[in-house]
Design an enzyme around this catalytic site. Sequence first.
Site, PDB file in Angstrom:
ATOM      1  CG  ASN A  79     -33.976 -43.678 -20.034  1.00 21.11           C
ATOM      2  OD1 ASN A  79     -33.770 -44.589 -19.229  1.00 21.11           O
ATOM      3  ND2 ASN A  79     -34.711 -42.607 -19.727  1.00 21.11           N
ATOM      4  CD1 TRP A  80     -32.642 -49.443 -23.112  1.00 23.36           C
ATOM      5  CD2 TRP A  80     -32.077 -51.355 -22.093  1.00 23.36           C
ATOM      6  NE1 TRP A  80     -31.814 -50.134 -23.954  1.00 23.36           N
ATOM      7  CE2 TRP A  80     -31.448 -51.320 -23.347  1.00 23.36           C
ATOM      8  CE3 TRP A  80     -31.873 -52.453 -21.268  1.00 23.36           C
ATOM      9  CZ2 TRP A  80     -30.628 -52.350 -23.799  1.00 23.36           C
ATOM     10  CZ3 TRP A  80     -31.051 -53.475 -21.717  1.00 23.36           C
ATOM     11  CH2 TRP A  80     -30.447 -53.423 -22.975  1.00 23.36           C
ATOM     12  CE  LYS A  81     -38.152 -43.360 -20.277  1.00 19.75           C
ATOM     13  NZ  LYS A  81     -39.301 -42.490 -20.512  1.00 19.75           N
ATOM     14  CG  HIS A 120     -35.513 -39.220 -17.089  1.00 19.28           C
ATOM     15  ND1 HIS A 120     -36.882 -39.282 -16.917  1.00 19.28           N
ATOM     16  CD2 HIS A 120     -35.285 -39.466 -18.407  1.00 19.28           C
ATOM     17  CE1 HIS A 120     -37.442 -39.576 -18.085  1.00 19.28           C
ATOM     18  NE2 HIS A 120     -36.492 -39.696 -19.009  1.00 19.28           N
ATOM     19  CD  GLU A 124     -39.820 -41.422 -17.082  1.00 17.86           C
ATOM     20  OE1 GLU A 124     -38.970 -42.315 -16.856  1.00 17.86           O
ATOM     21  OE2 GLU A 124     -40.329 -41.241 -18.207  1.00 17.86           O
ATOM     22  CD  GLU A 180     -35.386 -37.055 -22.151  1.00 18.69           C
ATOM     23  OE1 GLU A 180     -35.402 -37.938 -23.001  1.00 18.69           O
ATOM     24  OE2 GLU A 180     -35.472 -37.271 -20.933  1.00 18.69           O
ATOM     25  N   GLY A 190     -42.894 -40.268 -24.005  1.00 19.39           N
ATOM     26  CA  GLY A 190     -43.793 -41.424 -23.975  1.00 19.39           C
ATOM     27  C   GLY A 190     -45.208 -41.138 -24.447  1.00 19.39           C
ATOM     28  CB  SER A 195     -42.497 -39.074 -28.787  1.00 17.99           C
ATOM     29  OG  SER A 195     -43.303 -39.283 -27.642  1.00 17.99           O
ATOM     30  N   GLY A 209     -36.449 -43.427 -25.210  1.00 23.29           N
ATOM     31  CA  GLY A 209     -37.021 -44.404 -24.286  1.00 23.29           C
ATOM     32  C   GLY A 209     -37.628 -45.572 -25.053  1.00 23.29           C
ATOM     33  N   GLY A 210     -38.909 -45.480 -25.336  1.00 20.27           N
ATOM     34  CA  GLY A 210     -39.668 -46.577 -25.950  1.00 20.27           C
ATOM     35  C   GLY A 210     -38.986 -47.224 -27.146  1.00 20.27           C
TER      36      GLY A 210
HETATM   37  P1  PGA Z   1     -39.574 -41.747 -24.986  1.00 27.35           P
HETATM   38  O1  PGA Z   1     -38.734 -41.430 -23.643  1.00 27.35           O
HETATM   39  O2  PGA Z   1     -38.587 -41.892 -26.110  1.00 27.35           O
HETATM   40  O3  PGA Z   1     -40.278 -43.061 -24.680  1.00 27.35           O
HETATM   41  O4  PGA Z   1     -40.515 -40.627 -25.187  1.00 27.35           O
HETATM   42  C1  PGA Z   1     -37.626 -40.574 -23.683  1.00 27.35           C
HETATM   43  C2  PGA Z   1     -37.021 -40.427 -22.299  1.00 27.35           C
HETATM   44  O5  PGA Z   1     -37.752 -40.381 -21.317  1.00 27.35           O
HETATM   45  O6  PGA Z   1     -35.786 -40.355 -22.158  1.00 27.35           O
END
Ligand code: PGA
Length: 252
Positions: free
Chosen positions: A9-11, A94, A96, A166, A172, A213, A234-235
Site C-alpha cells: 500500500n504505497w499511500k 483503510h 486512514e 490492521e 507506521g 509495521s 505500507g512503509g
Molecule cells: P505500515 O502501514 O506497514 O507502514 O505500518 C500499513 C498500512 O497502513 O497498510
Amino acid sequence: MRIPLVAGNWKLNNTSTQAYKLVVEMIPVLRTIRDVEILVCPPFTALMAVSRLTRDTNIRLGAQNMYWEASGAFTGEISPIMIAEFCQYVILGHSERRAYFGETDNAVNRKVHAALAAGLRPVVCVGETLEENETGRASGVVSRQVREALLGVDLLDIDKLVIAYEPVWAIGTGKAAAPDGVNTLLADIVRGTLRGMFTEAGAQAVRILYGGSVNPENAASFFRQPEIDGALVGGASLKAASFVALVEAAQR
Ligand code: PGA
C-alpha cells in the site's frame, strides 16, 4: 488452501515516474516467485503507468480507494469501472480513510458491493485504535467492522474478499502487534464473524492479512501463523529490496 497475498500500500507516495522506476526494479526478482500472490497499490495517477509494466507479469494491481457510484456529478471521485480498467483489487476502508476522511462502516459496505459488481476484489481493512485496544474493545470493534462491511454480500462472492486486520496503533509506528495474539484474534473474531455470516466453508475461503509495521525482519513470524494469509504493507513496500524480501518470506 489459501494462497498467500503480499500487498504493498504505497499511500500518498510516488509520482507515476517514480512508480515506474520502483516497479522496474522489482520485476526481475518478483518474476521468479511462485505460490505467492503479489499486489501493488500505487496512487491513482500511477495506475496506468504501472499497469503497462505489470500486464504480463505475476504482479497484480490495486487502487487504494474508490467511490461507489459508476459515474455522474461527483467531482474528484474515481469509480469502480475506472479502476477495473487497470486493477484487479481495491483497498477499502483503510484506517486512514476512516480517521481523516470520515469513512463510515456503511460507506465501506457500499464500496464493497460496488467493487464486487465491477469485478474487483476488495481488500477490506479493519482494526481497532490504541484507545479501543487499551479499553478492551478490540474484539467488539473488529467484529462490528467486518460484519458491517460485508452486510448483504453474496456467499458466491466470498472467495473474492480479502480482509486486512490492521490495528491502528501498529500502522507506521514500528510497533507491530504480537503474531500469536493476531492469530488468535483472526481465528476467534475475524474468521468467527465470517463463519456466522457465510458458513464455515465460506469463512475458510477468505484470505486474512495482517498489516501494521510489517518489515523483512518480522514478516516470517507473521507468515508462520496459520490464520495469517499474508500482509498489507505500507512503509516497507516503498523500497524494491524490502518489498521483494517480504514476498520471499511469504514464499517459505
Ligand atoms: P505500515 O502501514 O506497514 O507502514 O505500518 C500499513 C498500512 O497502513 O497498510
